[in-house]
Design a protein around this motif. Structure first.
Motif, PDB file in Angstrom:
ATOM      1  N   LEU A   1      -5.041 -19.064   8.061  1.00 53.93           N
ATOM      2  CA  LEU A   1      -6.177 -18.209   7.718  1.00 53.93           C
ATOM      3  C   LEU A   1      -6.693 -17.488   8.961  1.00 53.93           C
ATOM      4  CD1 LEU A   1      -8.080 -20.613   5.299  1.00 53.93           C
ATOM      5  CD2 LEU A   1      -6.938 -18.493   4.674  1.00 53.93           C
ATOM      6  N   ARG A   2      -6.714 -18.221  10.079  1.00 56.47           N
ATOM      7  CA  ARG A   2      -7.136 -17.588  11.333  1.00 56.47           C
ATOM      8  C   ARG A   2      -6.084 -16.581  11.815  1.00 56.47           C
ATOM      9  NH1 ARG A   2      -9.453 -23.017  12.911  1.00 56.47           N
ATOM     10  NH2 ARG A   2     -11.720 -22.663  12.888  1.00 56.47           N
ATOM     11  N   ALA A   3      -4.832 -16.960  11.706  1.00 57.68           N
ATOM     12  CA  ALA A   3      -3.766 -16.091  12.207  1.00 57.68           C
ATOM     13  C   ALA A   3      -3.710 -14.777  11.436  1.00 57.68           C
ATOM     14  CB  ALA A   3      -2.421 -16.811  12.117  1.00 57.68           C
ATOM     15  N   GLN A   4      -3.958 -14.835  10.141  1.00 53.75           N
ATOM     16  CA  GLN A   4      -3.877 -13.640   9.312  1.00 53.75           C
ATOM     17  C   GLN A   4      -5.217 -12.919   9.187  1.00 53.75           C
ATOM     18  OE1 GLN A   4      -1.895 -14.112   5.568  1.00 53.75           O
ATOM     19  NE2 GLN A   4      -0.279 -15.413   6.383  1.00 53.75           N
ATOM     20  N   SER A   5      -6.278 -13.479   9.802  1.00 48.09           N
ATOM     21  CA  SER A   5      -7.626 -12.885   9.695  1.00 48.09           C
ATOM     22  C   SER A   5      -7.969 -12.597   8.233  1.00 48.09           C
ATOM     23  CB  SER A   5      -7.723 -11.596  10.523  1.00 48.09           C
ATOM     24  OG  SER A   5      -7.512 -11.857  11.885  1.00 48.09           O
ATOM     25  N   ALA A   6      -7.684 -13.560   7.363  1.00 48.25           N
ATOM     26  CA  ALA A   6      -7.935 -13.371   5.942  1.00 48.25           C
ATOM     27  C   ALA A   6      -9.421 -13.198   5.637  1.00 48.25           C
ATOM     28  CB  ALA A   6      -7.377 -14.555   5.162  1.00 48.25           C
ATOM     29  N   ALA A   7     -10.289 -13.761   6.481  1.00 51.96           N
ATOM     30  CA  ALA A   7     -11.734 -13.632   6.328  1.00 51.96           C
ATOM     31  C   ALA A   7     -12.359 -13.853   7.701  1.00 51.96           C
ATOM     32  CB  ALA A   7     -12.264 -14.646   5.322  1.00 51.96           C
TER      33      ALA A   7
END
Length: 395
Positions: free
Chosen positions: A137-143
């Motif tokens: 989630l952090r790697a993809q900057s999902a939020a």
């Protein structure tokens, strides 16, 4: 660009990054249909989740309410090396003051929020597992921020693994009634309280009232037709905003109340007191064989309201579920007087605000502080009265 378009570009499976975790992969899924197989698998018997996170409830909420509010589905599924689902986070992505918040599905209509877990994995989950879950989630900057509110600290005596993350008490408490196995009726409600209700009940007996749980679609529709006529009047009487008039809410409730569960029953059960002339009171909630949680209720506008039909119905619901071997019952968050008549303890529930981006690192402490302030106001009668006056003035 819409929230849905942002997530649509991030559907590829992402590898978990901790060798100490059982989690081998984490998938971020932007639609409920693709997430449904893993979701159903984690709802099966022996898994760990609350009835508020059932697919048959949240899919109706998302279609009728969440999507209308431009929330985008963001379902996170963690799997082991053999592709078996270990947990599923039912989230939506929402815009908030220029930030992207990943929140639990259900909005204000769910008392408890929780991931769906493989029960064995939940009992053994460690901080390394949660680190592996959050890394993609952090790697993809999902939020920017994971805003995970109103989580129970335990469910069915199992520690919620998210309690290992930084957390704080939720804004509101949830009164709860614990039901010991084989408890006598007087262990649940005192003799004096039961006598008071018996006196009121005798006055209702002239109406020939009956208690039942709606089982047919026709009964469900009829009771909800009555509810959506009466509830707005009750809300106006109390000078409260009518949350049931918000776009899509009625359709969500009707859909979830009619949705059949694989093992029988409905996603939301409706309990009612009725006589030949009218519906007297209803309480609707979710149940999972161990706990009943109330979602919404109302009672008649007629003279029969003088005999406390809501309290009589609540006593009937408690007795019914105690006989069925339930272990707990709650009436939703908040400390209304009638809830304390039945529920003397509080369920520990907590919030977590987890930053996922640089912007999130700045925003998460502010969100945490805002909720701490709200909790403080709720517990100070002077501040609460002032806040209520201001709210009424601006409304």
């Amino acid at each position: 660009m819409t929230m849905a378009a942002v997530i649509e570009r991030r559907t590829a499976e992402a590898p978990a990054r901790s060798r100490d975790s059982r989690i081998a992969s984490v998938e971020i899924i932007p639609d409920l249909a693709s997430a449904e197989p893993a979701w159903r698998q984690l709802e099966a018997q022996g898994q760990l989740s609350t009835p508020y996170q059932r697919f048959d409830l949240l899919s109706h909420w998302y279609r009728e309410v969440g999507a209308r509010e431009n929330a985008a589905a963001l379902v996170v599924v963690a799997r082991d090396g053999e592709r078996r689902p270990l947990l599923l986070l039912p989230l939506v992505l929402e815009a908030w003051h220029g930030l992207r918040l990943a929140c639990f599905m259900g909005g204000k209509h769910t008392t408890f929020n929780m991931a769906l877990w493989d029960a064995e994995f939940a009992r053994q989950a460690t901080l390394a597992d949660l680190t592996a879950l959050l890394a993609p989630l952090r790697a993809q900057s999902a939020a920017d921020v994971l805003a995970l509110t109103q989580q129970p600290r335990h469910w069915r005596d199992v520690l919620n693994p998210f309690a290992l993350l930084p957390r704080q008490p939720s804004v509101n408490d949830c009164p709860v009634l614990a039901i010991a196995p084989g408890a006598a009726p007087t262990d649940l409600l005192s003799n004096s309280f039961r006598r008071r209700l018996k006196g009121k009940e005798r006055k209702l007996q002239a109406s020939g009232y009956r208690y039942h749980v709606a089982s047919s679609d026709a009964d469900i529709d009829r009771l909800l037709d009555w509810f959506f006529r009466v509830k707005p009047l009750r809300m106006a009487e109390q000078k409260l905003p009518d949350v049931f008039a918000e776009p899509g809410v009625e359709q969500f409730i009707r859909g979830a109340c009619r949705a059949p569960l694989p093992g029988g029953g409905r996603a939301i059960d409706i309990h009612a007191l009725e006589c030949d002339e009218e519906v007297i009171a209803i309480f609707a909630g979710v149940a999972d064989g161990a706990r009943f949680s109330m979602m919404f209720n109302t009672y008649t506008l007629s003279e029969r309201a003088r005999y406390s039909p809501g309290l009589i119905l609540m006593r009937s619901i408690i007795d019914r579920h105690a006989e069925q071997g339930y272990r707990a019952l709650d009436l939703g968050i908040g400390s209304d007087d009638y809830k304390r008549m039945f529920c003397k303890d509080d369920e520990p529930i907590f919030d977590s605000f987890i930053p996922l981006t640089l912007r999130g690192r700045l925003a998460a402490p502010a969100m945490s502080g805002l909720n701490r302030t709200k909790r403080m106001v709720k517990r100070n009668q002077t501040l609460l009265n002032l806040a209520q006056k201001l709210r009424h003035t601006f409304r």
